[in-house]
Scaffold this active site. Structure first.
Site, PDB file in Angstrom:
ATOM      1  N   ASP A  15       0.200  51.069  79.097  1.00 38.78           N
ATOM      2  CA  ASP A  15       0.434  52.639  78.455  1.00 38.78           C
ATOM      3  C   ASP A  15      -0.835  53.327  78.162  1.00 38.78           C
ATOM      4  O   ASP A  15      -0.791  54.027  77.006  1.00 38.78           O
ATOM      5  CB  ASP A  15       1.161  52.258  77.099  1.00 38.78           C
ATOM      6  CG  ASP A  15       2.657  51.705  77.203  1.00 38.78           C
ATOM      7  OD1 ASP A  15       2.947  51.220  78.459  1.00 38.78           O
ATOM      8  OD2 ASP A  15       3.237  51.327  76.215  1.00 38.78           O
ATOM      9  N   HIS A  55      10.364  57.668  77.906  1.00 32.17           N
ATOM     10  CA  HIS A  55      11.561  57.810  77.280  1.00 32.17           C
ATOM     11  C   HIS A  55      12.443  59.131  77.444  1.00 32.17           C
ATOM     12  O   HIS A  55      11.690  60.016  77.708  1.00 32.17           O
ATOM     13  CB  HIS A  55      11.335  57.623  75.625  1.00 32.17           C
ATOM     14  CG  HIS A  55      10.454  56.476  74.978  1.00 32.17           C
ATOM     15  ND1 HIS A  55      11.137  55.391  74.886  1.00 32.17           N
ATOM     16  CD2 HIS A  55       9.259  56.523  74.429  1.00 32.17           C
ATOM     17  CE1 HIS A  55      10.167  54.576  74.502  1.00 32.17           C
ATOM     18  NE2 HIS A  55       9.134  55.461  74.022  1.00 32.17           N
ATOM     19  N   HIS A  59      15.175  59.998  72.283  1.00 35.13           N
ATOM     20  CA  HIS A  59      15.452  58.350  72.268  1.00 35.13           C
ATOM     21  C   HIS A  59      15.680  58.002  70.815  1.00 35.13           C
ATOM     22  O   HIS A  59      15.044  58.503  69.904  1.00 35.13           O
ATOM     23  CB  HIS A  59      14.062  58.086  72.749  1.00 35.13           C
ATOM     24  CG  HIS A  59      14.014  56.573  73.053  1.00 35.13           C
ATOM     25  ND1 HIS A  59      13.163  55.597  72.366  1.00 35.13           N
ATOM     26  CD2 HIS A  59      14.506  55.547  74.261  1.00 35.13           C
ATOM     27  CE1 HIS A  59      13.254  54.395  72.785  1.00 35.13           C
ATOM     28  NE2 HIS A  59      14.422  54.363  73.905  1.00 35.13           N
ATOM     29  N   HIS A  88       7.471  61.123  71.939  1.00 36.01           N
ATOM     30  CA  HIS A  88       6.247  60.759  72.749  1.00 36.01           C
ATOM     31  C   HIS A  88       6.755  60.361  74.034  1.00 36.01           C
ATOM     32  O   HIS A  88       7.718  59.583  74.158  1.00 36.01           O
ATOM     33  CB  HIS A  88       5.436  59.684  71.998  1.00 36.01           C
ATOM     34  CG  HIS A  88       6.111  58.407  72.065  1.00 36.01           C
ATOM     35  ND1 HIS A  88       7.056  57.967  70.975  1.00 36.01           N
ATOM     36  CD2 HIS A  88       5.964  57.282  72.643  1.00 36.01           C
ATOM     37  CE1 HIS A  88       7.415  56.809  71.064  1.00 36.01           C
ATOM     38  NE2 HIS A  88       6.713  56.304  72.280  1.00 36.01           N
ATOM     39  N   LYS A 113       9.181  51.725  81.160  1.00 35.96           N
ATOM     40  CA  LYS A 113       9.932  50.855  79.975  1.00 35.96           C
ATOM     41  C   LYS A 113      10.324  51.830  78.946  1.00 35.96           C
ATOM     42  O   LYS A 113       9.645  52.919  78.624  1.00 35.96           O
ATOM     43  CB  LYS A 113       9.051  49.834  79.374  1.00 35.96           C
ATOM     44  CG  LYS A 113       7.906  50.264  78.890  1.00 35.96           C
ATOM     45  CD  LYS A 113       6.892  49.003  78.400  1.00 35.96           C
ATOM     46  CE  LYS A 113       5.763  49.523  77.777  1.00 35.96           C
ATOM     47  NZ  LYS A 113       5.717  50.079  76.691  1.00 35.96           N
ATOM     48  N   CYS A 158       2.258  47.647  71.954  1.00 36.84           N
ATOM     49  CA  CYS A 158       2.797  47.030  73.406  1.00 36.84           C
ATOM     50  C   CYS A 158       1.967  45.916  73.969  1.00 36.84           C
ATOM     51  O   CYS A 158       2.342  45.083  74.686  1.00 36.84           O
ATOM     52  CB  CYS A 158       2.903  48.414  74.273  1.00 36.84           C
ATOM     53  SG  CYS A 158       4.346  49.449  73.745  1.00 36.84           S
TER      54      CYS A 158
HETATM   55  C1  VGL Z   1       3.765  52.131  71.803  1.00 36.03           C
HETATM   56  C2  VGL Z   1       5.060  52.720  69.940  1.00 36.03           C
HETATM   57  C3  VGL Z   1       5.985  53.392  70.682  1.00 36.03           C
HETATM   58  C4  VGL Z   1       2.665  51.477  72.436  1.00 36.03           C
HETATM   59  C5  VGL Z   1       4.898  52.637  72.585  1.00 36.03           C
HETATM   60  O1  VGL Z   1       2.269  51.662  73.677  1.00 36.03           O
HETATM   61  O2  VGL Z   1       2.292  50.594  71.846  1.00 36.03           O
HETATM   62  N1  VGL Z   1       3.785  52.287  70.442  1.00 36.03           N
HETATM   63  N2  VGL Z   1       5.860  53.507  72.067  1.00 36.03           N
HETATM   64 ZN    ZN Z   2       7.426  54.437  73.039  1.00 33.96          ZN
END
Ligand code: VGL
Ligand code: ZN
Length: 205
Positions: A15, A55, A59, A88, A113, A158
């Protein structure tokens, strides 16, 4: 950073997207600082996989989808407690793109994801119900990639969820903490580090 990578090593970059970097919708402090180190790690690895938080608008992990709820609170969904986030990484948005400085083109796989409206996915392997697979484990096994180095954002969400699932699935896991940054919501960073250590994750820095 290990100078050489073995043939069965994969670098998994979690991410590293605009919305998790300063200026983004769910900015992780210093998130962009890891880009140069991650780029050096990409150069040093034969096999590179990226994850991309992805997302749909509306979401269920977005606070804005729940009347009266604020970001960083939580809600009970069918699979249990879910932290609520600012909107986000909406599919196709600039915030969902990889950081512009990330040398990602070498990647063999981008695993998306969090694309089901009703279920969040922190881990690169399973969605937050802990049972819906993303397909990454099957990909890695079929390719014979069994030693994983994890880097990216956020350490305590994540990255940690991915590392814990990877251990449960029998992969050897190294988390390079220099190339990660955390959100740290109510002590979540220390808890995540302890959980990873207990699960047999190795730390490199
Ligand atoms: C993440 C919160 C929501 C991450 C992703 O990448 O850690 N955290 N979505
Ligand atoms: Zn997220």
């Amino acid at each position: 950073m290990a100078a050489t990578s073995r043939e069965n090593d994969a670098l998994i970059i979690i991410d590293l997207q605009n919305d998790f970097c300063p200026g983004g919708a769910l900015a992780v402090s210093g998130g962009d600082e890891i880009v140069p180190l991650v780029n050096r790690m990409i150069a040093a690895h034969d096999h590179v996989v990226l994850t991309q938080d992805w997302h749909p608008s509306g979401h269920s992990s977005f606070a804005s989808s729940h009347a009266g709820k604020e970001p960083f609170g939580s809600i009970n969904l069918a699979y249990g407690s879910q932290t609520l986030w600012p909107d986000h990484c909406v599919q196709g948005s600039r915030g969902a793109e990889f950081h512009a400085g990330l040398a990602w083109t070498k990647a063999e796989l981008v695993i998306r994801k969090g694309f089901r409206t009703g279920i969040d996915s922190y881990s690169a392997f399973y969605e937050n119900d802990r049972t819906t697979p993303t397909g990454l484990a099957g990909y890695l096994r079929e390719r014979g990639l069994d030693r994983l180095t994890l880097v990216g954002l956020a350490t305590d969400f994540c990255v940690a969820y991915s590392a814990l699932d990877a251990r449960r699935l029998g992969f050897e896991v190294v988390v390079e903490l220099d190339a990660c940054r955390g959100i740290d919501l109510g002590g979540s960073l220390q808890a995540a580090l302890a959980d990873m250590r207990a699960a047999g994750v190795s730390f490199a820095a």
